[in-house]
Design a protein around this motif. Structure first.
Motif, PDB file in Angstrom:
ATOM      1  N   LYS A  43      26.615 107.023 -25.986  1.00 22.20           N
ATOM      2  CA  LYS A  43      27.205 107.262 -24.751  1.00 22.20           C
ATOM      3  C   LYS A  43      26.812 105.766 -24.071  1.00 22.20           C
ATOM      4  O   LYS A  43      25.760 105.112 -24.293  1.00 22.20           O
ATOM      5  CB  LYS A  43      26.414 108.678 -24.772  1.00 22.20           C
ATOM      6  CG  LYS A  43      26.540 110.256 -24.622  1.00 22.20           C
ATOM      7  CD  LYS A  43      26.099 110.767 -23.809  1.00 22.20           C
ATOM      8  CE  LYS A  43      26.686 112.944 -24.638  1.00 22.20           C
ATOM      9  NZ  LYS A  43      25.966 113.020 -23.788  1.00 22.20           N
ATOM     10  N   MET A  44      28.125 105.755 -23.742  1.00 23.08           N
ATOM     11  CA  MET A  44      28.051 104.451 -23.058  1.00 23.08           C
ATOM     12  C   MET A  44      28.117 104.663 -20.934  1.00 23.08           C
ATOM     13  O   MET A  44      29.077 106.094 -21.134  1.00 23.08           O
ATOM     14  CB  MET A  44      29.387 103.835 -22.684  1.00 23.08           C
ATOM     15  CG  MET A  44      29.757 103.538 -24.546  1.00 23.08           C
ATOM     16  SD  MET A  44      28.676 102.061 -24.826  1.00 23.08           S
ATOM     17  CE  MET A  44      29.334 100.877 -23.794  1.00 23.08           C
ATOM     18  N   ALA A  45      27.673 104.337 -20.233  1.00 25.22           N
ATOM     19  CA  ALA A  45      27.469 104.668 -18.944  1.00 25.22           C
ATOM     20  C   ALA A  45      28.525 103.961 -17.847  1.00 25.22           C
ATOM     21  O   ALA A  45      29.137 103.243 -18.663  1.00 25.22           O
ATOM     22  CB  ALA A  45      26.223 103.568 -18.202  1.00 25.22           C
ATOM     23  N   SER A  46      29.175 105.254 -17.441  1.00 23.61           N
ATOM     24  CA  SER A  46      30.362 105.238 -16.800  1.00 23.61           C
ATOM     25  C   SER A  46      30.134 103.523 -15.713  1.00 23.61           C
ATOM     26  O   SER A  46      29.380 103.592 -15.178  1.00 23.61           O
ATOM     27  CB  SER A  46      30.643 105.828 -16.527  1.00 23.61           C
ATOM     28  OG  SER A  46      29.762 106.322 -15.264  1.00 23.61           O
ATOM     29  N   LEU A  47      31.033 102.631 -16.179  1.00 23.91           N
ATOM     30  CA  LEU A  47      31.298 102.175 -14.712  1.00 23.91           C
ATOM     31  C   LEU A  47      31.393 102.473 -13.443  1.00 23.91           C
ATOM     32  O   LEU A  47      31.831 103.484 -13.517  1.00 23.91           O
ATOM     33  CB  LEU A  47      32.648 100.699 -15.639  1.00 23.91           C
ATOM     34  CG  LEU A  47      32.410 100.050 -16.665  1.00 23.91           C
ATOM     35  CD1 LEU A  47      34.291  99.517 -16.694  1.00 23.91           C
ATOM     36  CD2 LEU A  47      31.203  99.224 -17.080  1.00 23.91           C
ATOM     37  N   GLN A  49      33.226 102.791 -10.320  1.00 27.71           N
ATOM     38  CA  GLN A  49      34.414 102.378  -9.729  1.00 27.71           C
ATOM     39  C   GLN A  49      34.174 102.950  -7.811  1.00 27.71           C
ATOM     40  O   GLN A  49      33.015 103.245  -7.554  1.00 27.71           O
ATOM     41  CB  GLN A  49      35.263 103.489  -9.253  1.00 27.71           C
ATOM     42  CG  GLN A  49      36.436 104.281  -9.568  1.00 27.71           C
ATOM     43  CD  GLN A  49      36.948 105.370 -10.000  1.00 27.71           C
ATOM     44  OE1 GLN A  49      36.274 105.846 -10.836  1.00 27.71           O
ATOM     45  NE2 GLN A  49      38.373 105.511  -9.683  1.00 27.71           N
ATOM     46  N   ARG A  51      35.579 104.955  -4.191  1.00 29.79           N
ATOM     47  CA  ARG A  51      36.092 105.674  -4.726  1.00 29.79           C
ATOM     48  C   ARG A  51      36.609 106.075  -2.539  1.00 29.79           C
ATOM     49  O   ARG A  51      36.854 107.091  -2.234  1.00 29.79           O
ATOM     50  CB  ARG A  51      35.443 107.056  -5.205  1.00 29.79           C
ATOM     51  CG  ARG A  51      34.447 106.869  -6.108  1.00 29.79           C
ATOM     52  CD  ARG A  51      33.697 107.554  -6.726  1.00 29.79           C
ATOM     53  NE  ARG A  51      33.419 107.500  -8.224  1.00 29.79           N
ATOM     54  CZ  ARG A  51      33.891 108.034  -9.288  1.00 29.79           C
ATOM     55  NH1 ARG A  51      34.950 109.085  -9.414  1.00 29.79           N
ATOM     56  NH2 ARG A  51      33.173 107.866 -10.605  1.00 29.79           N
ATOM     57  N   SER A  72      24.474 100.578  -8.559  1.00 31.27           N
ATOM     58  CA  SER A  72      25.482 100.272  -8.968  1.00 31.27           C
ATOM     59  C   SER A  72      25.774  98.192  -9.299  1.00 31.27           C
ATOM     60  O   SER A  72      25.371  97.423 -10.352  1.00 31.27           O
ATOM     61  CB  SER A  72      26.695 100.220  -8.804  1.00 31.27           C
ATOM     62  OG  SER A  72      26.779 101.941  -8.426  1.00 31.27           O
ATOM     63  N   TYR A  76      24.473  96.358 -12.701  1.00 36.38           N
ATOM     64  CA  TYR A  76      25.946  94.966 -13.740  1.00 36.38           C
ATOM     65  C   TYR A  76      25.198  94.064 -13.101  1.00 36.38           C
ATOM     66  O   TYR A  76      26.486  93.236 -11.821  1.00 36.38           O
ATOM     67  CB  TYR A  76      27.088  96.312 -13.031  1.00 36.38           C
ATOM     68  CG  TYR A  76      27.454  97.087 -13.577  1.00 36.38           C
ATOM     69  CD1 TYR A  76      27.434  97.438 -15.173  1.00 36.38           C
ATOM     70  CD2 TYR A  76      27.083  98.902 -13.082  1.00 36.38           C
ATOM     71  CE1 TYR A  76      27.376  98.598 -16.244  1.00 36.38           C
ATOM     72  CE2 TYR A  76      27.130 100.325 -14.316  1.00 36.38           C
ATOM     73  CZ  TYR A  76      27.160 100.360 -15.173  1.00 36.38           C
ATOM     74  OH  TYR A  76      27.502 101.211 -15.594  1.00 36.38           O
ATOM     75  N   ASN A 141      40.264  96.932  -7.523  1.00 38.97           N
ATOM     76  CA  ASN A 141      39.327  96.707  -8.869  1.00 38.97           C
ATOM     77  C   ASN A 141      38.395  96.091  -8.355  1.00 38.97           C
ATOM     78  O   ASN A 141      38.357  94.885  -7.625  1.00 38.97           O
ATOM     79  CB  ASN A 141      40.378  96.037  -9.714  1.00 38.97           C
ATOM     80  CG  ASN A 141      41.040  97.052 -10.102  1.00 38.97           C
ATOM     81  OD1 ASN A 141      42.588  97.383 -10.024  1.00 38.97           O
ATOM     82  ND2 ASN A 141      40.913  98.131 -11.610  1.00 38.97           N
ATOM     83  N   GLY A 149      37.633  96.530 -13.610  1.00 36.56           N
ATOM     84  CA  GLY A 149      36.430  97.829 -13.565  1.00 36.56           C
ATOM     85  C   GLY A 149      38.125  99.183 -13.227  1.00 36.56           C
ATOM     86  O   GLY A 149      38.698  98.643 -13.594  1.00 36.56           O
ATOM     87  N   PRO A 150      37.283 100.090 -13.344  1.00 37.44           N
ATOM     88  CA  PRO A 150      38.280 101.311 -13.122  1.00 37.44           C
ATOM     89  C   PRO A 150      39.395 101.475 -11.573  1.00 37.44           C
ATOM     90  O   PRO A 150      38.771 100.981 -11.100  1.00 37.44           O
ATOM     91  CB  PRO A 150      37.958 103.038 -13.608  1.00 37.44           C
ATOM     92  CG  PRO A 150      36.182 102.595 -13.089  1.00 37.44           C
ATOM     93  CD  PRO A 150      36.506 101.061 -13.405  1.00 37.44           C
TER      94      PRO A 150
END
Length: 159
Positions: A43-47, A49, A51, A72, A76, A141, A149-150
């Motif tokens: 499992k990778m930590a979600s980047l 985003q 929102r 965050s 990161y 982004n 990123g997303p």
């Protein structure tokens, strides 16, 4: 007598090879992982985003605002900044709501916080001059050291 001795010797060699093959097979079975399921990626930590991209119209300028949790940013350290994208939609094409937007990068922002919000978030803003009688769409982004990123949420305005 020589014939029987030869058959006995060959029988022993055959048994030795049979035992070697069985031991090799047993070794192969015992050294396998034992898991009978397909492999699963870790499992990778979600980047993070964006929102909460929002837009405000001020005369002939647009002000974009967005934020990220401070958590965050500290988790990161490879976050370097943001890319701001814009899509311009002429009036005659506004009837096509489901058509894909062609975004072009219009700005890059270095990761220097605009301001800290009381709920543990950092906020940034970006001002853009706009023309009247056009519709615009914007997205942001996060720029990491190696990739993007997303996409953020997309905001649209009509001037």
């Amino acid at each position: 007598m020589l014939k029987t001795a030869l058959f006995t010797f060959c029988g022993r060699i055959e048994r030795v090879w049979r035992h070697i093959c069985l031991l090799f097979l047993l070794l192969l079975i015992l050294t396998s992982c034992g898991r009978k399921a397909p492999p699963i990626l870790p499992k990778m930590a979600s980047l993070p985003q964006i929102r909460d991209l929002s837009v405000q119209i001020q005369k002939n300028k647009v002000k974009l605002k967005w934020s990220l949790p401070v958590k965050s940013i500290t988790e990161y350290p490879e976050i370097k900044g943001f890319y701001v994208y814009q899509a311009v939609i002429p009036k005659k094409e506004q009837a096509c709501e489901k058509c894909p937007r062609k975004f072009e990068r219009i700005g890059e922002i270095v990761l220097v916080p605009y301001m800290d919000l009381p709920d543990g978030r950092r906020q940034w803003q970006y001002k853009i001059p706009v023309d009247s009688e056009r519709k615009y769409a914007f997205k942001v982004n996060i720029l990491f050291s190696k990739d993007l990123g997303p996409n953020s949420n997309i905001v649209e305005i009509e001037t």
